[in-house]
Design a protein around this motif. Sequence first.
Motif, PDB file in Angstrom:
ATOM      1  N   ALA A  24       9.700  -3.987  17.610  1.00 12.80           N
ATOM      2  CA  ALA A  24       9.902  -2.547  17.463  1.00 12.80           C
ATOM      3  C   ALA A  24       8.916  -2.016  16.446  1.00 12.80           C
ATOM      4  CB  ALA A  24      11.339  -2.241  17.028  1.00 12.80           C
ATOM      5  N   GLU A  25       8.778  -0.696  16.398  1.00 19.49           N
ATOM      6  CA  GLU A  25       7.962  -0.019  15.401  1.00 19.49           C
ATOM      7  C   GLU A  25       8.779   1.099  14.775  1.00 19.49           C
ATOM      8  OE1 GLU A  25       4.311   1.409  16.970  1.00 19.49           O
ATOM      9  OE2 GLU A  25       3.433  -0.585  17.226  1.00 19.49           O
ATOM     10  N   GLY A  26       8.571   1.319  13.493  1.00 20.28           N
ATOM     11  CA  GLY A  26       9.280   2.394  12.828  1.00 20.28           C
ATOM     12  C   GLY A  26       8.763   2.605  11.427  1.00 20.28           C
ATOM     13  N   ARG A  27       9.172   3.697  10.827  1.00 23.17           N
ATOM     14  CA  ARG A  27       8.710   4.026   9.475  1.00 23.17           C
ATOM     15  C   ARG A  27       9.582   3.419   8.395  1.00 23.17           C
ATOM     16  NH1 ARG A  27       4.769   7.854   9.426  1.00 23.17           N
ATOM     17  NH2 ARG A  27       5.120   8.203   7.207  1.00 23.17           N
TER      18      ARG A  27
ATOM     19  N   ARG B 230      -8.644   4.351   4.420  1.00 21.91           N
ATOM     20  CA  ARG B 230      -7.283   4.531   3.939  1.00 21.91           C
ATOM     21  C   ARG B 230      -6.359   3.651   4.761  1.00 21.91           C
ATOM     22  NH1 ARG B 230      -7.501   6.434  -0.921  1.00 21.91           N
ATOM     23  NH2 ARG B 230      -5.232   6.643  -0.718  1.00 21.91           N
ATOM     24  N   LEU B 231      -5.553   2.866   4.091  1.00 16.92           N
ATOM     25  CA  LEU B 231      -4.690   1.875   4.727  1.00 16.92           C
ATOM     26  C   LEU B 231      -3.228   2.173   4.436  1.00 16.92           C
ATOM     27  CD1 LEU B 231      -6.723  -1.322   3.742  1.00 16.92           C
ATOM     28  CD2 LEU B 231      -6.877  -0.014   5.869  1.00 16.92           C
ATOM     29  N   ASP B 232      -2.370   1.799   5.374  1.00 16.44           N
ATOM     30  CA  ASP B 232      -0.927   1.953   5.187  1.00 16.44           C
ATOM     31  C   ASP B 232      -0.404   0.900   4.222  1.00 16.44           C
ATOM     32  OD1 ASP B 232      -1.180   3.934   7.032  1.00 16.44           O
ATOM     33  OD2 ASP B 232      -0.008   2.958   8.605  1.00 16.44           O
ATOM     34  N   LEU B 233       0.740   1.201   3.648  1.00 17.65           N
ATOM     35  CA  LEU B 233       1.369   0.330   2.672  1.00 17.65           C
ATOM     36  C   LEU B 233       2.867   0.298   2.927  1.00 17.65           C
ATOM     37  CD1 LEU B 233       0.514  -1.196  -0.034  1.00 17.65           C
ATOM     38  CD2 LEU B 233       1.311   0.855  -1.222  1.00 17.65           C
ATOM     39  N   LEU B 234       3.484  -0.870   2.758  1.00 14.37           N
ATOM     40  CA  LEU B 234       4.943  -0.966   2.764  1.00 14.37           C
ATOM     41  C   LEU B 234       5.430  -0.915   1.322  1.00 14.37           C
ATOM     42  CD1 LEU B 234       5.674  -3.826   5.343  1.00 14.37           C
ATOM     43  CD2 LEU B 234       5.884  -1.364   5.714  1.00 14.37           C
ATOM     44  N   VAL B 235       6.382  -0.042   1.046  1.00 14.35           N
ATOM     45  CA  VAL B 235       6.967   0.078  -0.291  1.00 14.35           C
ATOM     46  C   VAL B 235       8.466  -0.143  -0.162  1.00 14.35           C
ATOM     47  CG1 VAL B 235       7.317   1.556  -2.300  1.00 14.35           C
ATOM     48  CG2 VAL B 235       5.177   1.711  -0.993  1.00 14.35           C
TER      49      VAL B 235
ATOM     50  N   GLY C  72      -0.845   0.244  10.760  1.00 13.18           N
ATOM     51  CA  GLY C  72      -2.075   0.996  10.713  1.00 13.18           C
ATOM     52  C   GLY C  72      -1.999   2.375  11.317  1.00 13.18           C
ATOM     53  N   SER C  73      -0.828   2.763  11.823  1.00 14.69           N
ATOM     54  CA  SER C  73      -0.688   4.083  12.438  1.00 14.69           C
ATOM     55  C   SER C  73       0.524   4.820  11.879  1.00 14.69           C
ATOM     56  CB  SER C  73      -0.554   3.942  13.950  1.00 14.69           C
ATOM     57  OG  SER C  73       0.560   3.126  14.290  1.00 14.69           O
ATOM     58  N   GLY C  74       0.884   4.510  10.640  1.00 17.03           N
ATOM     59  CA  GLY C  74       2.021   5.165  10.018  1.00 17.03           C
ATOM     60  C   GLY C  74       3.363   4.547  10.342  1.00 17.03           C
ATOM     61  N   ALA C  75       3.358   3.386  10.996  1.00 12.53           N
ATOM     62  CA  ALA C  75       4.604   2.704  11.347  1.00 12.53           C
ATOM     63  C   ALA C  75       4.465   1.218  11.052  1.00 12.53           C
ATOM     64  CB  ALA C  75       4.952   2.913  12.820  1.00 12.53           C
ATOM     65  N   ALA C  76       5.598   0.581  10.786  1.00 12.80           N
ATOM     66  CA  ALA C  76       5.628  -0.860  10.597  1.00 12.80           C
ATOM     67  C   ALA C  76       5.863  -1.544  11.935  1.00 12.80           C
ATOM     68  CB  ALA C  76       6.742  -1.249   9.622  1.00 12.80           C
ATOM     69  N   GLU C  77       5.205  -2.664  12.142  1.00 14.27           N
ATOM     70  CA  GLU C  77       5.439  -3.492  13.313  1.00 14.27           C
ATOM     71  C   GLU C  77       6.457  -4.567  12.939  1.00 14.27           C
ATOM     72  OE1 GLU C  77       1.622  -4.966  14.423  1.00 14.27           O
ATOM     73  OE2 GLU C  77       0.970  -3.044  15.284  1.00 14.27           O
TER      74      GLU C  77
END
Length: 282
Positions: free
Chosen positions: A239-242, A127-132, A217-222
Amino acid sequence: MTEVATSAMSDQLLVIIDPVARRTDGESVRIAKDVLSAGAATKVCLPDGPEEFARALQRRGSRRPVVIGDDRALVRAVSLLHRQRELAGSVLSVVPVGSAVGLTTALGVPSSAVSAARAVLEGVERRLDLLVDDSDGVVLGALRIPPVPLSEAGSASTRAPWLRTCQSLVRTLVAARPARAPSVPAPGPARLRVEVDGSTLVDLDQPVEAVSLAPGGSGAAEVEVRPLSLGAEATPVRAEGRTVTVSGADFRYRSDAGVSGPVRTRTWRVWEGAWGLTLPGG
């Protein structure tokens, strides 16, 4: 990132062969189809364009979809399933065929047709993260503002692998699409406000050379912002954030399969574990 073992040998597969793959490398397509057919019950679809591609995917029933094609074909499949709100319950497999497969291989799919087809049959679901974004567009890999021009080199370690992926995608767009690809202005300093989870990372008073973001990959965008340098190379701001919002003067951006914009503001949110991809086990 979650791994789930797949019983692919007992699966029924819907093998969708993208028309660009058939035109550019028919031999790899044949090899992949033979390996898949030898290992599982397969139904093969040969769509002539995006509309037939979408219909084939929509009518897959209980069959597990396997896309034979390049990065654009993979992005098209993910986008269609997202718009149908069927992405969470689906597992995609892909055999990369074509000249623009940097994104697909960066995600962990083997580059050879034989190895990728065997991974479809014997691999595991991850299962992979996605930016929407706020227009319901999806980003699987990395995004860059301003768009990377064709002539820009991609060897710098701080910008690879997403930079090489973008360049490969653009070359394929130019070579394979009959319609003219969107023009991309030469990159230059921009005045943008970049907000991460509501906090301002850089504001309009600080010109920037580039902004990039990608699922971490950990629920946050780099997120990385490269300020305009007038002498020695400026230190990137990270930074990292959702949630990431970029606003300012009209800007374009390049993501997985092409250039979007111009827009004055765009917000991307991370959907954690939003889609499943079959990858080699181990």
